[in-house]
Enzyme design. Sequence first.
Site, PDB file in Angstrom:
ATOM      1  N   ARG A 242       0.848  -1.189   0.000  1.00 33.50           N
ATOM      2  CA  ARG A 242       0.000   0.000   0.000  1.00 33.50           C
ATOM      3  C   ARG A 242       0.890   1.248   0.000  1.00 33.50           C
ATOM      4  O   ARG A 242       1.982   1.243   0.590  1.00 33.50           O
ATOM      5  CB  ARG A 242      -0.921  -0.003   1.216  1.00 33.50           C
ATOM      6  CG  ARG A 242      -1.912  -1.168   1.221  1.00 33.50           C
ATOM      7  CD  ARG A 242      -2.746  -1.202   2.484  1.00 33.50           C
ATOM      8  NE  ARG A 242      -3.724  -2.285   2.450  1.00 33.50           N
ATOM      9  CZ  ARG A 242      -3.476  -3.535   2.868  1.00 33.50           C
ATOM     10  NH1 ARG A 242      -2.278  -3.840   3.363  1.00 33.50           N
ATOM     11  NH2 ARG A 242      -4.407  -4.461   2.801  1.00 33.50           N
ATOM     12  N   LYS A 267      -3.948  -1.891   8.730  1.00 25.39           N
ATOM     13  CA  LYS A 267      -5.294  -2.077   8.191  1.00 25.39           C
ATOM     14  C   LYS A 267      -5.882  -3.422   8.581  1.00 25.39           C
ATOM     15  O   LYS A 267      -7.076  -3.527   8.881  1.00 25.39           O
ATOM     16  CB  LYS A 267      -5.277  -1.922   6.666  1.00 25.39           C
ATOM     17  CG  LYS A 267      -6.669  -1.984   6.042  1.00 25.39           C
ATOM     18  CD  LYS A 267      -6.640  -1.611   4.577  1.00 25.39           C
ATOM     19  CE  LYS A 267      -8.047  -1.591   3.992  1.00 25.39           C
ATOM     20  NZ  LYS A 267      -8.055  -1.167   2.573  1.00 25.39           N
ATOM     21  N   HIS A 330      -2.204   3.023  -5.640  1.00 19.72           N
ATOM     22  CA  HIS A 330      -2.723   1.679  -5.379  1.00 19.72           C
ATOM     23  C   HIS A 330      -2.726   0.817  -6.638  1.00 19.72           C
ATOM     24  O   HIS A 330      -2.918  -0.397  -6.553  1.00 19.72           O
ATOM     25  CB  HIS A 330      -4.149   1.767  -4.824  1.00 19.72           C
ATOM     26  CG  HIS A 330      -4.206   1.953  -3.346  1.00 19.72           C
ATOM     27  ND1 HIS A 330      -4.116   3.195  -2.749  1.00 19.72           N
ATOM     28  CD2 HIS A 330      -4.338   1.063  -2.333  1.00 19.72           C
ATOM     29  CE1 HIS A 330      -4.204   3.058  -1.437  1.00 19.72           C
ATOM     30  NE2 HIS A 330      -4.334   1.775  -1.158  1.00 19.72           N
ATOM     31  N   ARG A 333      -0.844  -2.494  -6.996  1.00 17.39           N
ATOM     32  CA  ARG A 333      -1.419  -3.682  -6.361  1.00 17.39           C
ATOM     33  C   ARG A 333      -2.363  -4.401  -7.319  1.00 17.39           C
ATOM     34  O   ARG A 333      -2.333  -5.633  -7.438  1.00 17.39           O
ATOM     35  CB  ARG A 333      -2.128  -3.281  -5.074  1.00 17.39           C
ATOM     36  CG  ARG A 333      -1.171  -2.763  -4.016  1.00 17.39           C
ATOM     37  CD  ARG A 333      -1.876  -2.141  -2.821  1.00 17.39           C
ATOM     38  NE  ARG A 333      -2.711  -3.055  -2.074  1.00 17.39           N
ATOM     39  CZ  ARG A 333      -2.270  -3.987  -1.239  1.00 17.39           C
ATOM     40  NH1 ARG A 333      -0.957  -4.159  -1.068  1.00 17.39           N
ATOM     41  NH2 ARG A 333      -3.102  -4.753  -0.572  1.00 17.39           N
ATOM     42  N   HIS A 357      -3.766  -9.088   2.385  1.00 21.84           N
ATOM     43  CA  HIS A 357      -5.204  -9.092   2.616  1.00 21.84           C
ATOM     44  C   HIS A 357      -5.513  -9.990   3.798  1.00 21.84           C
ATOM     45  O   HIS A 357      -4.709 -10.859   4.159  1.00 21.84           O
ATOM     46  CB  HIS A 357      -5.946  -9.579   1.365  1.00 21.84           C
ATOM     47  CG  HIS A 357      -5.994  -8.553   0.282  1.00 21.84           C
ATOM     48  ND1 HIS A 357      -6.333  -8.841  -1.022  1.00 21.84           N
ATOM     49  CD2 HIS A 357      -5.725  -7.220   0.300  1.00 21.84           C
ATOM     50  CE1 HIS A 357      -6.289  -7.742  -1.750  1.00 21.84           C
ATOM     51  NE2 HIS A 357      -5.913  -6.738  -0.969  1.00 21.84           N
ATOM     52  N   TYR A 367      -4.095 -15.468   8.659  1.00 16.88           N
ATOM     53  CA  TYR A 367      -2.915 -16.194   8.233  1.00 16.88           C
ATOM     54  C   TYR A 367      -1.681 -15.794   9.019  1.00 16.88           C
ATOM     55  O   TYR A 367      -1.524 -14.657   9.451  1.00 16.88           O
ATOM     56  CB  TYR A 367      -2.678 -16.006   6.733  1.00 16.88           C
ATOM     57  CG  TYR A 367      -2.035 -14.688   6.347  1.00 16.88           C
ATOM     58  CD1 TYR A 367      -0.654 -14.554   6.296  1.00 16.88           C
ATOM     59  CD2 TYR A 367      -2.809 -13.580   6.013  1.00 16.88           C
ATOM     60  CE1 TYR A 367      -0.061 -13.366   5.930  1.00 16.88           C
ATOM     61  CE2 TYR A 367      -2.214 -12.376   5.646  1.00 16.88           C
ATOM     62  CZ  TYR A 367      -0.842 -12.285   5.607  1.00 16.88           C
ATOM     63  OH  TYR A 367      -0.251 -11.103   5.253  1.00 16.88           O
TER      64      TYR A 367
END
Length: 405
Positions: A242, A267, A330, A333, A357, A367
């Site tokens: 980001r 985030k 962005h 990405r 994510h 994760y």
Amino acid sequence: MKLTATAVKEAKPKSKAYKLSDGGGLYLAVQANGAKYWRYKFRFTGKEKLLALGVYPKVSLKDARAKHRDAQDLLEAGIDPTMQKQLNKLAALTAAENSFKAVALEWFEGQKRIWAEGHSGKVDRMMTKDLFPYLGNRPIKEITSPELLAVLRRIESRGAREAAKRTKQIAGQIFRYGVATGRCERDPSQDLNGALAPNITKHRAAVTNPKEVGPLLNALDGYQGTAVVNAALRLAPLTFVRPGELRQAKWADIDFDKAEWRFFVTKTHVEHIVPLSTQAMAILRDLYPLTCNSEYIFPSARALSRPMSDNAVLAAMRRMGIEKNEMSGHGFRAMARTILDEELHFRADYIEHQLAHNVRDAHGRAYNRTAHLPERKKMMQAWSDYLDNLKAQAKTNNVVTAQFR
């Protein structure tokens, strides 16, 4: 004899304090220093008591008499006016502590420790501009859904639909904190689902066609501005983090031996690892002698103690003639997400992990930052090699065949 407004105004100090009676126990106490205080002397359960009614001229004769009458009414009802005054002060103090603003600021103090500075600033401005002026002094438990909706409608009326949605989300978090801390019983923002105008989705501009990627990257490589911004422009597509994570990157988070960049993603609240390709490491090694005196890899041109502006990369692209409808910060990405999947055919979960994510396993757990790390290292090197190939093609207009997997 009753006092007059003129007599009260013209009462002069004397060598000793004295009293001017208005009758019924109400009097003006004139101090030797000239200060004037309203007092009410009365008896309750046989004991003499004194009630302070305010300071002249802030409290006029008319105001003092009104307060006097209220105190007499309490006495007739069998209530001690001094005790009632203490209870009123306590109630006011409790109301102030339980106001929407007080609860919001308490919540904000706890949250901003784990937020990025930029996000904290946005939330602070959102509360200060759009919530506090209308709800700040209200007891949080008394705020209703229609009342909150009226505040959000004000934001919508500016044409800021996305801001209205985000403000509703922030308000909801504040109310839920209020519920958790016993200051209110429910979150009224939950009643407003569907009440706001739907957002018009605007996708961030991104180049995802491989034929267009090479010319874009060659343009970024040729940026003639500062070395710091040039390095950021070249590293952005290689890491596809980001924009805020890139500009706030710190040297302490780079492991040159392992070729890894480790940092906390505010985030999604997870630790993240970015495997660094040989191309990315070369950029960092070249930049290190220039900015190693700052904790930031890409420090501000004005102060080494601050990261570069959040507009630095965008402004550089605009100066090169790359329009906002062509590419955004962005956009790298989206570029990586699309091409790694459709052209290089890497597994979707590898890509999602690398995009940081909020991927969860079958048990709903976020994760681990080391998940699929060997595979992601290979993917990131293949990605950098593929981008080099696209740049070479763009320069020669020839198709260069390479093995990226």
